[in-house]
Write an enzyme that holds these catalytic residues in place. Structure first.
Site, PDB file in Angstrom:
ATOM      1  N   LYS A  80      19.263  32.795  18.605  1.00 23.63           N
ATOM      2  CA  LYS A  80      19.139  33.881  17.622  1.00 23.63           C
ATOM      3  C   LYS A  80      18.624  35.144  18.312  1.00 23.63           C
ATOM      4  O   LYS A  80      17.755  35.060  19.190  1.00 23.63           O
ATOM      5  CB  LYS A  80      18.181  33.428  16.510  1.00 23.63           C
ATOM      6  CG  LYS A  80      18.117  34.355  15.303  1.00 23.63           C
ATOM      7  CD  LYS A  80      17.261  33.731  14.201  1.00 23.63           C
ATOM      8  CE  LYS A  80      17.159  34.616  12.974  1.00 23.63           C
ATOM      9  NZ  LYS A  80      16.349  34.013  11.891  1.00 23.63           N
ATOM     10  N   SER A 155      18.504  33.783   7.427  1.00 22.31           N
ATOM     11  CA  SER A 155      18.947  34.813   8.320  1.00 22.31           C
ATOM     12  C   SER A 155      19.538  34.311   9.634  1.00 22.31           C
ATOM     13  O   SER A 155      20.167  35.083  10.348  1.00 22.31           O
ATOM     14  CB  SER A 155      17.766  35.728   8.646  1.00 22.31           C
ATOM     15  OG  SER A 155      16.757  35.014   9.324  1.00 22.31           O
ATOM     16  N   SER A 179      15.139  30.457   6.662  1.00 20.36           N
ATOM     17  CA  SER A 179      16.212  31.010   7.493  1.00 20.36           C
ATOM     18  C   SER A 179      16.876  30.052   8.479  1.00 20.36           C
ATOM     19  O   SER A 179      17.895  30.402   9.063  1.00 20.36           O
ATOM     20  CB  SER A 179      15.699  32.212   8.269  1.00 20.36           C
ATOM     21  OG  SER A 179      15.761  33.344   7.447  1.00 20.36           O
TER      22      SER A 179
HETATM   23  N1  GLN Z   1      15.665  34.664   3.115  1.00 21.04           N
HETATM   24  C1  GLN Z   1      14.250  34.829   3.226  1.00 21.04           C
HETATM   25  C2  GLN Z   1      13.900  36.288   3.302  1.00 21.04           C
HETATM   26  O1  GLN Z   1      14.774  37.088   3.219  1.00 21.04           O
HETATM   27  C3  GLN Z   1      13.758  34.083   4.421  1.00 21.04           C
HETATM   28  C4  GLN Z   1      13.972  34.784   5.691  1.00 21.04           C
HETATM   29  C5  GLN Z   1      13.552  33.988   6.874  1.00 21.04           C
HETATM   30  O2  GLN Z   1      13.260  32.808   6.774  1.00 21.04           O
HETATM   31  N2  GLN Z   1      13.487  34.667   8.000  1.00 21.04           N
HETATM   32  O3  GLN Z   1      12.755  36.632   3.416  1.00 21.04           O
END
Ligand code: GLN
Length: 512
Positions: A80, A155, A179
């Protein structure tokens, strides 16, 4: 079919050691495949081809010379883009870091380098990990390899899509509120969020530091255990990292032990709002687990209903503080094309101008929304009403889990309320998007480990993984989108959730 399609970490290692193929052949095949197919998917932001091929050659020379290698040697991984690899671009999918190159290796990268793993490249994500669909990337939208009209989740969407799309064998992602697990569920791969503190965050661009964890995405649960084992451990550069001695069960789970574990099903998680296909897939998964002899029991997590609200106060508060370092002076240089907004000569007011302009132009809408929310909830006068209150709720959520774990060893739940949604479906409505994480966020607030496992596992009876056949039509409804189920463990209970998952996959592959 190309051989790389079915490869898992385990089968790659076996093939390499038994000389069925060379590292170079496989790595070269991966790049050829990526160059042809990633145009459609958009999983990668950058590729590390020259370095990877060089490393592959070195490993092959070592093998020819009789050198012994561990099970990650030569394994092609996708990383990532918020995790630093020295000398390579690291943008976290933000325009503000468009030309930033990492000055050092993240601890997880150092560890994987020591295991001789190979990095194919860096994957797309929601900007600075803020999102659930990878549509918030400053550069491109990643498509779900199962259906190109749908999102891969986020994400860590690029990492999940790289595996589902046969463009890597394993990947690293980060999980602050879901994410790793939500994209794993949407893409039909395995995703593990480790216990907070088990994996060093040194060299991970911080989103919300009290919630962030790095973890693996893989095709099988067994592979997730291998990758987790390689990256875990205390690190002097991350004060929140802990020393925990995991038992051998982590890599070699025993069925006799697994059968004695009790699984809790939170009453509050199986109510309205869960898509019927998710509900029926979870029923199916539960039946398979029961057939292993595992007992299920209803439990209650009464404060979970406040988790989303608490998260959307605590997370932006930490985001607003962490992202203040991106000011156009550090981590970038020159004019806007290289990160910093151009404002003429530098004097006091021009300096403030640089900050305003760079941050206004460099950050996307969702990141700006969170910085503003976070600044607001931390401001004097509002701190107690919002931030302090959210912290108290966080405590109650943790205590719910503590109580539940007095009765059961593992908790079973959905990962997301739906399957992968259509590209563009939720971008106009942030609240709808936030709801995707309703089942994953409580885990981060409590700091527990959790895994997303595809209900229809891809492991087959020859120990390989069955590849995805992409669905390209945007209009016809897709009837078989992947669905993951979530297993939540006690603190440092990774061996329990990985062990149950491993046997779950083996029943599906008729290996038990
Ligand atoms: N989807 C969640 C957010 O937008 C989690 C994001 C993540 O785990 N980095 O905060």
């Amino acid at each position: 079919m190309l051989i790389l399609h079915g490869l898992t970490i385990k089968s790659f290692h076996e093939g390499l050691i038994s000389k069925q193929f060379s590292t170079f052949e496989i790595i070269k095949e991966f790049f050829d495949y990526i160059e042809e197919h990633d145009k459609k998917i958009g999983a990668y932001l950058s590729l590390h081809k020259d370095k990877a091929l060089l490393q592959a050659n070195n490993i092959d020379r070592g093998i020819a010379g009789g050198e012994e290698f561990g099970n990650l040697a030569g394994v092609p991984l996708a990383i990532k883009d918020n995790i630093l690899i020295e000398g390579f671009r690291a943008t976290a999918a933000s325009k503000i870091l468009k030309h930033y190159s990492a000055a050092y290796d993240a601890t997880v990268i150092k560890k994987l380098k020591n295991s001789n793993a190979i990095f194919l490249g860096k994957t797309n994500m929601d900007e600075f990990a803020c999102g659930s669909s990878t549509e918030n990337s400053g550069f491109q939208i990643t498509k779900n390899p199962h259906d190109l009209g749908r999102v891969p989740g986020g994400s860590s969407g690029g990492s999940a899509a790289s595996i589902a799309g046969n463009m890597a064998i394993g990947a690293l992602g980060s999980d602050t509120g879901g994410s790793i697990r939500e994209p794993a569920s949407f893409c039909g791969v395995v995703g593990l969020k480790p216990t907070y503190g088990t994996v060093s965050r040194y060299g991970l661009m911080a989103m919300a530091s009290s919630l962030d964890q790095i973890g693996p995405l893989t095709k099988t649960v067994e592979d997730a255990a291998i990758l987790f084992n390689a990256i875990k451990g205390k690190d002097e550069f991350d004060a929140t990292s802990v020393d925990y001695a995991y038992s051998d069960d982590l890599l070699n789970p025993k069925l006799e032990k697994i059968k004695t574990l009790k699984i809790g099903v939170p009453r509050e998680y199986f109510v309205g709002g869960l898509a019927h296909e998710v509900q029926s897939a979870l029923d199916e998964a539960r039946k398979s687990l029961e057939s292993l002899g595992i007992e299920f029991k209803e439990i209650s997590l009464p404060h979970s209903k406040y988790a989303l609200s608490a998260y959307y106060i605590i997370m932006p508060a930490e985001v607003s503080s962490n992202f203040s370092r991106f000011d156009g002076v550090r981590y970038s240089r020159g004019d806007m094309t290289t990160g910093r907004a151009s404002t003429g000569s530098v004097n006091n007011s021009a300096l403030t101008n640089i900050y305003f302009k760079t941050r206004g132009e460099g950050f996307g809408a969702e990141v700006r929304r969170r910085i503003m929310l976070g600044t607001y909830v931390l401001s004097s006068g509002y701190y107690d009403a919002y931030y302090a209150k959210a912290q108290k709720i966080r405590r109650l959520i943790k205590e719910d889990f503590d109580r539940a774990f007095e009765e059961v060893d593992v908790i079973f739940s959905p990962v997301a309320p739906t399957t992968a949604f259509k590209i563009g479906e939720k971008t106009k409505d942030p609240l709808q998007m936030y709801l995707s994480d309703i089942f994953t966020i409580p885990v981060n607030l409590a700091g527990l480990p959790a895994i997303s496992i595809p209900v229809h596992s891809t492991l087959n009876n020859n120990g390989m993984s069955s590849p995805v056949t992409p669905h390209t039509s945007h209009s016809t409804p897709h009837t078989s989108l992947p669905i993951g189920f979530q297993l939540i463990g006690k603190y440092f209970g990774e061996a329990d959730i990985l062990g149950i998952g491993t046997f779950y996959e083996r029943i599906h592959a008729n290996l038990v």
